[in-house]
Design a protein around this motif. Structure first.
Motif, PDB file in Angstrom:
ATOM      1  N   SER A   1       0.832  -1.209   0.000  1.00  0.00           N
ATOM      2  CA  SER A   1       0.000   0.000   0.000  1.00  0.00           C
ATOM      3  C   SER A   1       0.865   1.256   0.000  1.00  0.00           C
ATOM      4  O   SER A   1       0.580   2.220  -0.730  1.00  0.00           O
TER       5      SER A   1
ATOM      6  N   SER B   1       2.407   1.902  -3.405  1.00  0.00           N
ATOM      7  CA  SER B   1       1.419   2.506  -4.305  1.00  0.00           C
ATOM      8  C   SER B   1       1.231   3.984  -3.991  1.00  0.00           C
ATOM      9  O   SER B   1       1.143   4.819  -4.905  1.00  0.00           O
ATOM     10  N   ASP B   2       1.184   4.331  -2.708  1.00  0.00           N
ATOM     11  CA  ASP B   2       1.028   5.740  -2.315  1.00  0.00           C
ATOM     12  C   ASP B   2       2.214   6.568  -2.789  1.00  0.00           C
ATOM     13  O   ASP B   2       2.047   7.705  -3.253  1.00  0.00           O
TER      14      ASP B   2
ATOM     15  N   THR C   1       2.058   6.123  -7.095  1.00  0.00           N
ATOM     16  CA  THR C   1       0.822   6.567  -7.742  1.00  0.00           C
ATOM     17  C   THR C   1       0.226   7.781  -7.064  1.00  0.00           C
ATOM     18  O   THR C   1      -0.313   8.669  -7.716  1.00  0.00           O
TER      19      THR C   1
ATOM     20  N   ASN D   1      -2.267   9.445  -3.722  1.00  0.00           N
ATOM     21  CA  ASN D   1      -3.644   9.316  -3.252  1.00  0.00           C
ATOM     22  C   ASN D   1      -4.162  10.713  -2.920  1.00  0.00           C
ATOM     23  O   ASN D   1      -3.590  11.704  -3.376  1.00  0.00           O
ATOM     24  N   GLU D   2      -5.207  10.790  -2.103  1.00  0.00           N
ATOM     25  CA  GLU D   2      -5.758  12.108  -1.786  1.00  0.00           C
ATOM     26  C   GLU D   2      -4.791  12.958  -0.975  1.00  0.00           C
ATOM     27  O   GLU D   2      -4.934  14.186  -0.907  1.00  0.00           O
TER      28      GLU D   2
END
Length: 226
Positions: free
Chosen positions: A62, A65-66, A69, A71-72
């Motif tokens: 996770s 990916s953060d 990619t 996230n918010e």
């Protein structure tokens, strides 16, 4: 094609966000080694170790990916340097995803299949040091982004102080000329003299603002050099 999409390079990211990314990248180093350790313990009969390894892998995947990619909260690989690290010659993204895949393969291999389990574990142990070194490189890359961010902030502060200094100098010249004109006007210049005093007070406030900007810039430079 990359498995992860990335935003436009050189996005402006606040120092606070980069600091959080440094912490996240640093935690990846610990998680990678803990995953390997827990799988080794599981292979020796520790019944709780496999569950711990799964939780660590979930956090590790996770977080990766953060970082890549986004996230918010996080912007993903926001600079050309980070994109080069992840998707260029170092292949950090592909290598980390390969590590994640191998860990999952090891977890899914039945303990009863001792030959396959031993082979998979041996492969992970071999990867343990290289992946740790790679994750250290990733962490250092975010630290370099923080340094660039601090340099950019100091430059903006210096530029602002320079512009304010120029305005203050021009205002001082205007104020001096106004006082001379008011003095020459005698009684008729009293009202004008009040205006020049207000202008002088404004100039003092501007000078104080300049000193505050310069002072904060010097403080940040001093902190960065410690």
């Amino acid at each position: 094609m990359n498995a992860f999409s990335t935003p436009s390079p050189e996005a402006e990211v606040p120092a606070e966000t980069i600091g959080a990314l440094i912490d996240l990248a640093g935690r990846q180093r610990m998680l990678s080694q803990r995953i390997v350790l827990q799988l080794l313990l599981a292979s020796r009969g520790d019944t709780a170790a496999l569950d711990i390894a799964r939780k660590c892998l979930s956090m590790f995947a996770s977080a990766h990916s953060d970082l890549v990619t986004g996230n918010e909260r996080f912007p993903g690989a926001f600079s050309s340097a980070l994109q080069q690290l992840y998707f260029g010659q170092p292949r950090a993204d592909a290598r980390i995803r390969d590590f994640i895949a191998q860990v999952r393969t090891t977890m899914d291999t039945p303990l009863a299949d001792t030959l396959a389990q031993a082979s998979s574990l041996d492969g992970l142990v071999v990867q343990a040091t290289p992946i740790l070194e790679l994750l250290q490189t990733v962490t250092q890359a975010y630290q370099q982004e923080m340094h660039r961010c601090e340099v950019a902030v100091r430059k903006r502060q210096t530029d602002l102080a320079g512009r304010l200094g120029g305005i203050s100098m021009q205002a001082n010249i205007v104020a001096i000329n106004a006082r001379i004109s008011a003095a020459r006007a005698g009684e008729h210049g009293r009202e004008f003299s009040v205006i020049t005093q207000v202008l002088a007070d404004i100039i003092k406030e501007m000078d104080q603002l300049i000193r505050n900007v310069v002072g904060s810039s010097e403080t940040s430079q001093g902190s960065a050099s410690v």
